[in-house]
Design an enzyme around this catalytic site. Structure first.
Site, PDB file in Angstrom:
ATOM      1  N   GLY A 165       0.840  -1.168  -0.048  1.00  0.00           N
ATOM      2  CA  GLY A 165      -0.087  -0.032  -0.093  1.00  0.00           C
ATOM      3  C   GLY A 165       0.779   1.216   0.185  1.00  0.00           C
ATOM      4  N   GLU A 211      -0.632   1.775  -6.934  1.00  0.00           N
ATOM      5  CA  GLU A 211       0.043   0.787  -6.218  1.00  0.00           C
ATOM      6  C   GLU A 211       0.112  -0.456  -6.703  1.00  0.00           C
ATOM      7  OE1 GLU A 211       1.807   1.514  -3.551  1.00  0.00           O
ATOM      8  OE2 GLU A 211       1.245   3.812  -3.103  1.00  0.00           O
ATOM      9  N   GLU A 223       3.376  -2.589  -7.715  1.00  0.00           N
ATOM     10  CA  GLU A 223       3.763  -3.922  -7.077  1.00  0.00           C
ATOM     11  C   GLU A 223       3.944  -5.168  -8.137  1.00  0.00           C
ATOM     12  OE1 GLU A 223       4.778  -4.196  -4.294  1.00  0.00           O
ATOM     13  OE2 GLU A 223       4.002  -2.071  -3.173  1.00  0.00           O
ATOM     14  N   PRO A 243      -6.946   5.272  15.855  1.00  0.00           N
ATOM     15  CA  PRO A 243      -5.901   6.286  16.055  1.00  0.00           C
ATOM     16  C   PRO A 243      -4.588   5.908  16.433  1.00  0.00           C
ATOM     17  CG  PRO A 243      -8.021   7.312  17.352  1.00  0.00           C
ATOM     18  CD  PRO A 243      -8.161   5.921  16.886  1.00  0.00           C
ATOM     19  N   GLU A 272      11.346  -6.817  -0.476  1.00  0.00           N
ATOM     20  CA  GLU A 272      11.141  -8.092  -1.073  1.00  0.00           C
ATOM     21  C   GLU A 272       9.410  -8.292  -1.146  1.00  0.00           C
ATOM     22  OE1 GLU A 272      12.527 -11.663   1.321  1.00  0.00           O
ATOM     23  OE2 GLU A 272      11.768 -12.952  -0.110  1.00  0.00           O
TER      24      GLU A 272
END
Lengths: 220, 220
Positions: free
Chosen positions: A44, A60, A64, A81, A113
């Site tokens: 992410g 993203e 990847e 939070p 990795e």
DNA sequence: TGAATAGTGTCTTTCAGACAATATGCC
DNA sequence: GGCATATTGTCTGAAAGACACTATTCA
């Protein structure tokens, strides 16, 4: 903006599923920085100020896996939070289904990795990612059961056996061949596409998906 | 934080449903400030830096309705960069089901008025709130169909007729009395609680919900 | 006894699920 | 013929859906 409060950071995290070696697998990345350095995590990153949440997830995903045009679906937003020790980070999570053929994963920024792990035995995960993964797996199964999303993991043309195998992997459970074929064919979502003659046994009928990916239909 | 990008603002918006005068209704607020001044909108507000998303939703809900302990569920996060003309605002949406008995709504900050609108005819809404509402209504119906959340809109003890009426309102559709009762009673989610003698006709049996609110069960 | 609402049973059809024998193509 | 996989049908039980009459209380 009239807002007087400090703003949280917003990330997207993407649970990327594939089928590989007759297993349901999930792409994880090994963190190269603190916090949770050297821990595995769901891939992410931060949402940029000028991109939509879905654009961020797609970006993203491409960073990847190199893939575009895969099935992508928003899951849930997590905003405790305390979920990130660095400060207030709200994450909007997504699930992606990718075809493992012609797939080259690469470690991206802040990651040493990237690897496919069997969904049945993941390593211990960073942040609240174990929770996110559980949520994603539930959604995956729900979507397989009630929609046509599973077909996004198959090639354009496929056999009934391939569909059944896919469902058996996703649900970790076997189905009766006769009842499975009867059900799938009764749904009127498949189109016959001829016969696959590249096998050394009785050649199977090939089908393609007639309905839209994601169409709501009770599969099993 | 290592993040180099500017941060978006994050809000929660809550689609608050109730049943009133035999109608499904939604609470809307009239905006007192720009943008969309004097337009109706779904109530919501900024997430504070130290509260979770759900806490933010509960706080806003209480500010609007005075209610706590109502059914509340996260829906979806909307994050188009252009959805708010003031700048980048990501909103995490929730749906709440509240009982209209002993309910006093009050206009809160930046709002001149709050009113219940029939879900069937809403006014034109600010921002992308029409879209959010459509999403919420779909989710409401899905949840009514497959879970016990509808019972959160009924008093502790209720009759089968009340349940049926509730479903007829939510789905804008009539059901057969015999089949409806047969189905609901077969689910083993109700407990008989005696007879209501405060009516001037044959007194009905009262039931309470034995199962948990939100339990997955195929109601209709 | 009439008004109002509660409560209930049967039939038909559809579908899920258990279950095994035959078909096709290659070697 | 043997191997490998594909293809197909029947039975049973459960549940959905169509359908209407009787019961209870009060005024």
């Amino acid at each position: 903006m009239e807002e007087q409060y400090p703003k949280p950071s917003v990330t997207v995290d993407i649970v990327i599923f594939t089928i590989k070696d007759n297993e349901l697998r999930v792409l994880l990345v090994k963190r190269d920085i603190e916090p949770f350095k050297n821990k595995w995590a769901i891939p992410g990153g931060f949402v940029r100020i000028d991109e939509s949440l879905e654009q961020a997830a797609k970006r993203e995903l491409q960073e990847e896996t190199g893939l575009r045009d895969v099935y992508l679906e928003q899951l849930y937003s997590f905003g405790d939070p305390k979920r990130d020790p660095r400060g207030r980070v709200i994450t909007v999570t997504y699930m992606a289904l990718v075809n493992s053929d012609n797939l080259e994963i690469k470690a991206s920024t802040d990651v040493s990795e990237a690897r496919w792990f069997p969904a049945k035995k993941l390593p211990s995960l960073a942040f609240d990612h174990a929770h996110i993964f559980q949520y994603a797996l539930k959604r995956l199964r729900w979507k397989f059961e009630y929609t046509t999303v599973a077909f996004s993991l198959l090639p354009k043309k496929f056999t009934i056996s391939q569909v059944q195998k896919l469902y058996e992997i996703a649900f970790d459970k076997e189905f009766d061949k006769r009842n499975f074929a009867k059900k799938i064919l009764s749904l009127d979502i498949l189109k016959a596409e001829g016969i696959n003659r590249d096998v050394s046994h009785r050649p199977p009928m090939l089908y393609s998906l007639k309905a839209d990916i994601g169409k709501i239909v009770e599969i099993i």
